[in-house]
Design a protein around this motif. Structure first.
Motif, mmCIF file in Angstrom:
data_model
loop_
_atom_site.group_PDB
_atom_site.id
_atom_site.type_symbol
_atom_site.label_atom_id
_atom_site.label_comp_id
_atom_site.label_asym_id
_atom_site.label_seq_id
_atom_site.Cartn_x
_atom_site.Cartn_y
_atom_site.Cartn_z
ATOM 1 N N LEU A 24 3.384 -5.530 -2.473
ATOM 2 C CA LEU A 24 4.058 -5.731 -3.749
ATOM 3 C C LEU A 24 4.837 -4.466 -4.096
ATOM 4 O O LEU A 24 4.577 -3.408 -3.524
ATOM 5 C CB LEU A 24 3.020 -6.038 -4.842
ATOM 6 C CG LEU A 24 2.169 -7.292 -4.615
ATOM 7 C CD1 LEU A 24 1.107 -7.394 -5.698
ATOM 8 C CD2 LEU A 24 3.032 -8.539 -4.590
ATOM 9 N N PRO A 25 5.807 -4.557 -5.011
ATOM 10 C CA PRO A 25 6.538 -3.342 -5.403
ATOM 11 C C PRO A 25 5.572 -2.249 -5.824
ATOM 12 O O PRO A 25 4.722 -2.460 -6.683
ATOM 13 C CB PRO A 25 7.398 -3.819 -6.584
ATOM 14 C CG PRO A 25 7.576 -5.280 -6.336
ATOM 15 C CD PRO A 25 6.296 -5.756 -5.708
ATOM 16 N N ALA A 26 5.687 -1.077 -5.241
ATOM 17 C CA ALA A 26 4.682 -0.020 -5.423
ATOM 18 C C ALA A 26 5.112 1.039 -6.420
ATOM 19 O O ALA A 26 4.863 2.217 -6.227
ATOM 20 C CB ALA A 26 4.365 0.630 -4.085
ATOM 21 N N ALA A 27 5.778 0.616 -7.470
ATOM 22 C CA ALA A 27 6.167 1.587 -8.497
ATOM 23 C C ALA A 27 5.003 1.817 -9.448
ATOM 24 O O ALA A 27 4.308 0.888 -9.830
ATOM 25 C CB ALA A 27 7.380 1.079 -9.270
ATOM 26 N N GLN A 28 4.765 3.063 -9.812
ATOM 27 C CA GLN A 28 3.719 3.377 -10.771
ATOM 28 C C GLN A 28 4.342 4.061 -11.974
ATOM 29 O O GLN A 28 5.467 4.556 -11.874
ATOM 30 C CB GLN A 28 2.664 4.288 -10.129
ATOM 31 C CG GLN A 28 3.224 5.592 -9.594
ATOM 32 C CD GLN A 28 2.140 6.553 -9.189
ATOM 33 O OE1 GLN A 28 1.105 6.673 -9.823
ATOM 34 N NE2 GLN A 28 2.384 7.268 -8.109
#
Length: 261
Positions: free
Chosen positions: A50-54
């Protein structure tokens, strides 16, 4: 294809047990916060990246030019005009997590003394069977206190971002305060108080969400442990009384000073 077309084959069961997800790591970074645990556990359950933006937790934007009735009334009455602290006393486990109105009031007095300003203190309580309540309390020359009980979450999303600082026990409203910001992302530092549970696991991952914790809480953090999941009994120092109002006030004053630079 949508779930309607695929039927049960297109569905995945997800159990949201806050004690269950372990600390996930990726490369040289570890993700201890609860939103990251849920997100990365979901990724592994689905078997896809999944998109791994934090940070993994979304923000809730307060309405910039349309106040809720409660916030508008507080604003008209002069609240939010100076240093306003919201202290969250609501909790599902008062015996373990209630820092108490008296301690929060002492924190406000110590911050007022340290900052040499007048402090407005909003005590945010839990749900009331008879709905929302606003009860004025007698203040001193340094601190004014107002008790708010049973306030709907929508109103709190409007209220918290307009405060100078939010302090709360380890409970849902403190997490909500950390997620509630102004549309431009600005808002107050939020300080959670942690006695038995890991201070990292029960934060949102946002940099403005801080913790003041006992040594026991830090051991839970270091070992990726949960006193409920791992059946850890009573332990010395695993009590909010260890966290003195003086310690909380110093932490809060430091954060306020950082925000004023």
């Amino acid at each position: 294809m949508g779930i309607d077309e695929r039927g049960e084959a297109g569905m995945v069961s997800i159990v949201c047990d806050p004690a269950a997800p372990p600390c996930w790591s990726s490369g040289d970074h570890v993700y201890p916060e609860l939103p990251a645990r849920y997100y990365l556990a979901l990724e592994r359950r689905l078997g896809v990246r999944l998109p791994a933006a934090q940070p993994f937790a979304p923000l809730l934007a307060a309405r910039p030019d349309r106040f809720s009735a409660l916030v508008e009334q507080l604003r008209v009455d002069g609240w939010f005009s100076g240093l306003t602290i919201a202290a969250i006393t609501a909790t599902s486990w008062p015996q373990r997590k209630d820092y108490s109105v008296d301690r929060f009031t002492e924190v406000a007095h110590l911050v007022a003394e340290r900052q040499r300003v007048r402090v407005q203190l909003l005590i945010v309580g839990g749900q009331h069977s008879d709905g929302m309540s606003v009860v004025s309390s007698s203040g001193s020359s340094r601190v004014s206190v107002l008790h708010l009980g049973g306030v709907p979450a929508d109103d709190l999303v409007d209220l918290f971002p307009r405060c100078s600082l939010v302090i709360g026990n380890d409970t849902g409203l403190t997490h909500l305060a950390a997620l509630a910001r102004m549309p431009d992302g600005s808002g107050p530092p939020v300080v959670g108080l942690y006695a038995r549970h890991s201070h990292s696991k029960w934060r949102t991952g946002w940099p403005h969400h801080h913790a003041v914790a006992t040594g026991f809480s830090d051991r839970m953090h270091q070992g990726d442990l949960c006193p409920v999941r791992d059946v850890i009994g009573e332990a010395a120092g695993a009590d909010l009384s260890v966290i003195t109002p003086g310690l909380v006030a110093r932490s809060c004053a430091d954060l306020l000073m950082e925000g004023s630079r």
